[in-house]
Write an enzyme that holds these catalytic residues in place. Structure first.
Site, short mmCIF file in Angstrom:
data_model
loop_
_atom_site.label_atom_id
_atom_site.label_comp_id
_atom_site.label_asym_id
_atom_site.label_seq_id
_atom_site.Cartn_x
_atom_site.Cartn_y
_atom_site.Cartn_z
N TRP A 1 -29.43 1.63 -2.37
CA TRP A 1 -28.88 1.42 -3.72
C TRP A 1 -28.14 0.07 -3.75
CZ3 TRP A 1 -25.63 5.80 -6.49
CH2 TRP A 1 -25.80 5.67 -7.88
N GLU B 1 -13.20 1.91 -2.07
CA GLU B 1 -13.13 1.90 -0.61
C GLU B 1 -13.37 3.33 -0.12
OE1 GLU B 1 -9.97 1.04 3.03
OE2 GLU B 1 -9.32 1.98 1.17
N TYR C 1 0.79 -1.23 0.00
CA TYR C 1 0.00 0.00 0.00
C TYR C 1 0.83 1.29 0.00
CZ TYR C 1 -3.98 -3.01 0.29
OH TYR C 1 -4.92 -3.97 -0.01
N LEU C 2 2.16 1.15 -0.21
CA LEU C 2 3.00 2.33 -0.42
C LEU C 2 3.74 2.14 -1.74
CD1 LEU C 2 4.46 2.95 3.18
CD2 LEU C 2 2.56 4.15 2.06
N ASP D 1 -8.38 1.79 -3.80
CA ASP D 1 -7.94 2.00 -2.42
C ASP D 1 -8.12 3.47 -2.02
OD1 ASP D 1 -6.35 1.15 0.00
OD2 ASP D 1 -4.98 2.68 -0.78
N ASP E 1 -7.92 -4.51 6.78
CA ASP E 1 -7.78 -3.40 7.73
C ASP E 1 -8.63 -3.61 8.98
OD1 ASP E 1 -6.06 -1.72 6.19
OD2 ASP E 1 -7.76 -1.03 5.01
#
Length: 409
Positions: free
Chosen positions: A284, A214, A70-71, A189, A296
């Site tokens: 919806w 997300e 995620y980096l 993300d 997470d």
């Protein structure tokens, strides 16, 4: 919705959303990078297919500064802590054979620089593909770009999507993931970090079969816990979906937040004042991806975990209800054969009775220890401690477990 055609895939962007029969597996957790992940998953693909999943969300497959992915840094390199490019290609080939679509984790809100630039910050990308300069980084995170169009992901350079050159490069990268690497679906993300209109542009440019964002922010709490009414929370998610031109779905964080409190003896929470489900699925459902936990909220991070002794009640709810259900890897593969079997049984009932994202729902009971509903007029379910069964001889018990039961016609 307009139909989008593409020469080599003939992909219609809206088709999977209109169909509404997706069932997603999040195929990793926070620790997966330690476990030769592409090889591990390849061995499980036949079971993933047989279990009924249409799509498997994979962890970020490109080079990252942090092992979890995620980096991101060199985003054109497919060698990551999850395995080599060669092993990834093997996994994707196996998924293609078994007709499970691979979902790429798209981390484009932030990117770690390679060299110091403006202000002595690591905000340049020299020496790697997509060698941007400081103008690609928002001014609020130390770059020379414009202010962010969303929330800051603190501590690292945030990408300025308002720059045309950035969007052109990101679109080309997404097209590469889609056409060359073979990812078919996208998960965006930290979607709060940049304007939803850019997601629309990226989806139109790269034409994934299915997309989910997300958009995670906090539910409303009071001194006694979670507020009953979470309309403002679900409305923010709906506004984001609208901003994508309705081309993306979003994770239904509202349903997660309410459901994990409801199963602790507050099942009255599962009916909103209009008599509908209280999450995004109540407003919806064709754009709501329901889930209990992810890398997470659960796993070893456990930022906001679902109560572990109520997992099957949670799956009995999301796998029978409208929306697009998503199952977490840990629950399917790490919690024992019994849980695996129960989850798969619920998926098979959903498919057999053709419950889909837009199925009708009638909530019959929403009391502290009893919730029951009829979905699509073909499936009836209850969760909670109280004993209950539907009226009428046409209902047959299809499956049951601890604090849940499902009937069908």
């Amino acid at each position: 919705m307009q139909d989008y055609q593409e020469n080599n895939h003939q992909t219609d962007i809206g088709a999977s959303i209109r169909n509404g029969r997706e069932i997603i597996l999040q195929a990793f957790n926070w620790e997966s990078h330690k476990h030769d992940w592409w090889t591990n998953l390849e061995s499980k693909v036949p079971d993933i297919a047989k279990s009924g999943f249409s799509s498997a969300w994979l962890p970020p497959a490109t080079h990252s500064f942090a092992p979890e992915g995620y980096l991101p840094q060199n985003i054109y390199s497919l060698n990551s802590k999850y395995g080599s490019e060669h092993l990834l290609k093997g996994l994707l080939q196996k998924m293609k054979q078994c007709k499970v679509r691979p979902m790429a984790d798209i981390v484009i809100n932030h990117r770690i620089g390679t060299t110091r630039g403006h202000g002595g910050m690591y905000n340049r990308y020299d020496g790697i593909p997509l060698s941007w300069d400081e103008h690609a980084v928002t001014s609020c995170t130390g770059g020379l770009g414009n202010r962010s169009t969303g929330d800051n992901f603190t501590g690292v350079p945030n990408i300025d999507h308002s720059q045309p050159f950035v969007r052109k490069d990101i679109t080309a990268w997404l097209q590469w993931l889609r056409d060359t690497v073979g990812f078919q679906d996208f998960r965006f993300d930290f979607a709060r970090g940049y304007a939803a209109k850019y997601v629309k542009e990226y989806i139109e440019g790269a034409k994934p079969i299915f997309s989910v964002g997300e958009y995670w922010d906090s539910c409303t709490y009071n001194g006694h816990g979670l507020d009953y009414n979470q309309d403002s929370h679900r409305q923010r998610i709906i506004n984001w979906i609208d901003g994508t031109g309705q081309l993306s779905t979003a994770f239904d964080f509202t349903t997660k937040g309410i459901l994990q409190e409801a199963v602790k003896g507050q099942l009255w929470r599962l009916r909103d004042p209009q008599g509908k489900p209280p999450g995004v699925i109540g407003l919806w459902p064709s754009r709501a991806v329901t889930f209990l936990d992810n890398h997470d909220t659960g796993s070893t991070q456990a930022h906001w975990p679902f109560p572990s002794n109520h997992i099957m009640e949670g799956y009995a709810y999301i796998l029978t209800h409208p929306g697009i259900p998503s199952v977490f890897y840990d629950h399917l593969y790490d919690w024992g054969d019994s849980i695996h079997g129960q989850i798969v049984k619920l998926i098979h009932i959903r498919k057999q009775k053709d419950i889909h994202s837009r199925s009708s729902i009638r909530i019959l009971e929403a009391q502290p220890n009893l919730y029951s509903a009829i979905i699509g007029e073909k499936v009836c379910m209850k969760i909670g401690d109280s004993s209950w069964c539907p009226d009428g001889r046409e209902w047959t018990l299809a499956t049951s477990g601890h604090r849940y039961a499902i009937w069908h016609k």
